[in-house]
Scaffold this active site. Structure first.
Site, short mmCIF file in Angstrom:
data_model
loop_
_atom_site.label_atom_id
_atom_site.label_comp_id
_atom_site.label_asym_id
_atom_site.label_seq_id
_atom_site.Cartn_x
_atom_site.Cartn_y
_atom_site.Cartn_z
N ASP A 27 -0.06 -2.16 7.72
CA ASP A 27 -0.49 -0.76 7.75
C ASP A 27 -1.17 -0.44 9.08
O ASP A 27 -1.82 -1.30 9.67
CB ASP A 27 -1.45 -0.50 6.59
CG ASP A 27 -1.67 0.97 6.33
OD1 ASP A 27 -0.84 1.79 6.77
OD2 ASP A 27 -2.69 1.31 5.69
N GLY A 28 -1.01 0.79 9.53
CA GLY A 28 -1.73 1.27 10.70
C GLY A 28 -0.89 1.52 11.93
O GLY A 28 -1.43 1.83 13.00
N SER A 72 8.21 1.28 1.64
CA SER A 72 8.03 1.45 0.20
C SER A 72 8.94 2.53 -0.36
O SER A 72 9.52 3.33 0.38
CB SER A 72 6.57 1.80 -0.10
OG SER A 72 6.33 3.17 0.21
N GLU A 74 7.93 5.05 -1.73
CA GLU A 74 7.26 6.32 -1.43
C GLU A 74 7.45 6.76 0.03
O GLU A 74 7.21 7.92 0.37
CB GLU A 74 5.76 6.21 -1.73
CG GLU A 74 5.40 6.10 -3.21
CD GLU A 74 5.59 4.70 -3.76
OE1 GLU A 74 5.57 3.73 -2.97
OE2 GLU A 74 5.78 4.58 -4.99
N ASN A 75 7.87 5.84 0.88
CA ASN A 75 7.98 6.16 2.31
C ASN A 75 9.10 7.14 2.63
O ASN A 75 9.17 7.67 3.75
CB ASN A 75 8.16 4.89 3.15
CG ASN A 75 6.88 4.09 3.29
OD1 ASN A 75 6.91 2.88 3.54
ND2 ASN A 75 5.73 4.72 3.10
N TRP A 76 10.00 7.38 1.67
CA TRP A 76 11.05 8.39 1.89
C TRP A 76 10.44 9.78 2.07
O TRP A 76 11.10 10.70 2.57
CB TRP A 76 12.03 8.41 0.72
CG TRP A 76 12.81 7.15 0.56
CD1 TRP A 76 12.64 6.18 -0.40
CD2 TRP A 76 13.90 6.69 1.38
NE1 TRP A 76 13.55 5.16 -0.22
CE2 TRP A 76 14.33 5.45 0.86
CE3 TRP A 76 14.55 7.22 2.50
CZ2 TRP A 76 15.39 4.72 1.42
CZ3 TRP A 76 15.59 6.50 3.07
CH2 TRP A 76 16.01 5.27 2.53
N ARG A 201 -6.47 -0.96 -0.79
CA ARG A 201 -5.69 -0.78 -2.02
C ARG A 201 -4.37 -1.51 -1.86
O ARG A 201 -3.95 -1.84 -0.75
CB ARG A 201 -5.46 0.71 -2.31
CG ARG A 201 -4.83 1.48 -1.18
CD ARG A 201 -4.64 2.95 -1.54
NE ARG A 201 -4.08 3.69 -0.41
CZ ARG A 201 -4.80 4.27 0.54
NH1 ARG A 201 -6.13 4.18 0.50
NH2 ARG A 201 -4.23 4.93 1.53
N GLU A 214 -5.88 -13.56 -4.06
CA GLU A 214 -7.07 -13.23 -3.29
C GLU A 214 -6.69 -12.12 -2.32
O GLU A 214 -5.57 -12.12 -1.78
CB GLU A 214 -7.58 -14.46 -2.52
CG GLU A 214 -7.95 -15.64 -3.41
CD GLU A 214 -9.09 -15.33 -4.37
OE1 GLU A 214 -9.92 -14.45 -4.04
OE2 GLU A 214 -9.15 -15.96 -5.44
#
Length: 247
Positions: A27-28, A72, A74-76, A201, A214
Site C-alpha cells: 500500500d502507498g 483487489s 474493489e480496485n476496479w 486494516r 501476526e
C-alpha cells in the site's frame, strides 16, 4: 551504511524461527507519487522495484511462501486510466521478470478471479505459471482481482456443488474442507502479514487464512520498502508468542 545496518539486523535473526509464509499488503504507491508531485501511476511503476527486492530478500532469507496483494476485487472502482495502467504494468513485469524468476527457482502462482482480467494479462499469467510450476524454491502468490470474502464465497459454492452431486455429505464439512477449497489450498496459512503506508486494516486480504497471523504495520510507503524493513518485520515476528488460542 544501509547495507551495514542490514547485516547487523540479519545477525539478530533466529534462522530457526522464521515464518514459513509472509503476506504483504503493498500500500502507498499513489501517496508516494503525490508526495513527489507526480501522477499516481508513477508510484505503481516505482512499486515494481520493491516487488523485485522483497522477492529477492525472501529467497535470501529462506522464506518459503510469499503472497503479494497486487489488485483487489474493489480496485476496479479506481479511474479507468489507472486500472488500464496497472494491467499494462503487470504484462510488462511478467514479460521482463519471469525468466529471471525461473532461473532463481521461484514458483509463480496467481490467486483471485483471473477470468475477469484482460486477455493479454491472462496469457502472461498462464506463461509464468507454466514456466515455473516445477520449480522447488520460494513460492510467490500474486493476488490479482482477489478478495478474501469472494474467495470464501467461491469455496462455499464449490463445496455446495459437491454436496448436490453427492460427492460430499454436509456432516463431513469441516474447517479443513473449506481450507482445501481456497486458492491457497495445500499451502500453510500466513504466519506474518505486513502492511505498508501506515494503514491498519486487512482490506479483505486472506481473511480465512489470517485467523492467527501476526500483523506488522509500517509507515513506510510501498515503493520505499527495502530488505531492512522486511528484516524489522521478521524481528518483530520473533518477539511474538504464538498460542493459537491456547495458553
Amino acid at each position: 551504511m544501509i547495507f551495514f545496518n542490514e547485516e547487523k539486523l540479519i545477525k539478530k535473526l533466529d534462522k530457526t524461527r522464521l515464518p514459513q509464509h509472509v503476506g504483504i499488503i503493498m500500500d502507498g504507491n499513489g501517496r508516494w507519487a503525490q508526495k513527489r508531485g507526480m501522477p499516481r501511476v508513477y508510484g505503481h511503476k516505482a512499486g515494481v522495484n520493491a516487488v523485485r527486492e522483497v522477492i529477492r530478500s525472501c529467497r535470501e532469507l529462506g522464506i518459503k511462501y510469499l503472497t503479494l496483494y497486487a489488485f483487489s476485487t474493489e480496485n476496479w472502482k479506481r479511474p479507468k486510466e489507472e486500472v488500464d495502467f496497472l494491467m499494462d504494468l503487470l504484462v510488462e513485469y511478467l514479460s521482463k521478470e519471469v525468466d529471471e524468476l525461473n532461473k532463481n527457482n521461484v514458483v509463480v502462482k496467481f490467486i483471485g478471479d483471473i477470468s475477469r482480467l484482460p486477455e493479454k494479462c491472462q496469457i502472461e499469467i498462464e506463461k509464468a505459471q507454466k514456466l515455473t510450476e516445477k520449480n522447488t524454491g520460494l513460492v510467490v502468490n500474486i493476488a490479482l482481482n482477489y478478495g478474501g470474502r469472494d474467495e470464501i464465497v467461491k469455496a462455499t459454492q464449490n463445496i455446495c456443488k459437491k454436496v448436490l452431486n453427492r460427492e460430499l455429505s454436509p456432516e463431513d464439512i469441516t474447517e479443513d474442507t473449506i481450507t482445501q477449497h481456497l486458492y491457497t489450498a495445500s499451502q500453510p496459512d500466513p504466519d506474518l502479514i505486513i502492511r505498508t503506508s501506515g494503514e491498519k486494516r486487512l482490506s479483505n486480504f486472506l481473511l480465512w487464512q489470517s485467523a492467527y497471523s501476526e500483523l506488522w504495520f509500517t509507515e513506510v510507503l510501498w515503493p520505499d520498502f527495502k530488505k531492512r524493513h522486511l528484516i524489522e518485520a521478521l524481528l518483530y515476528y520473533q518477539t511474538r508468542k504464538r498460542r493459537f488460542g491456547g495458553v
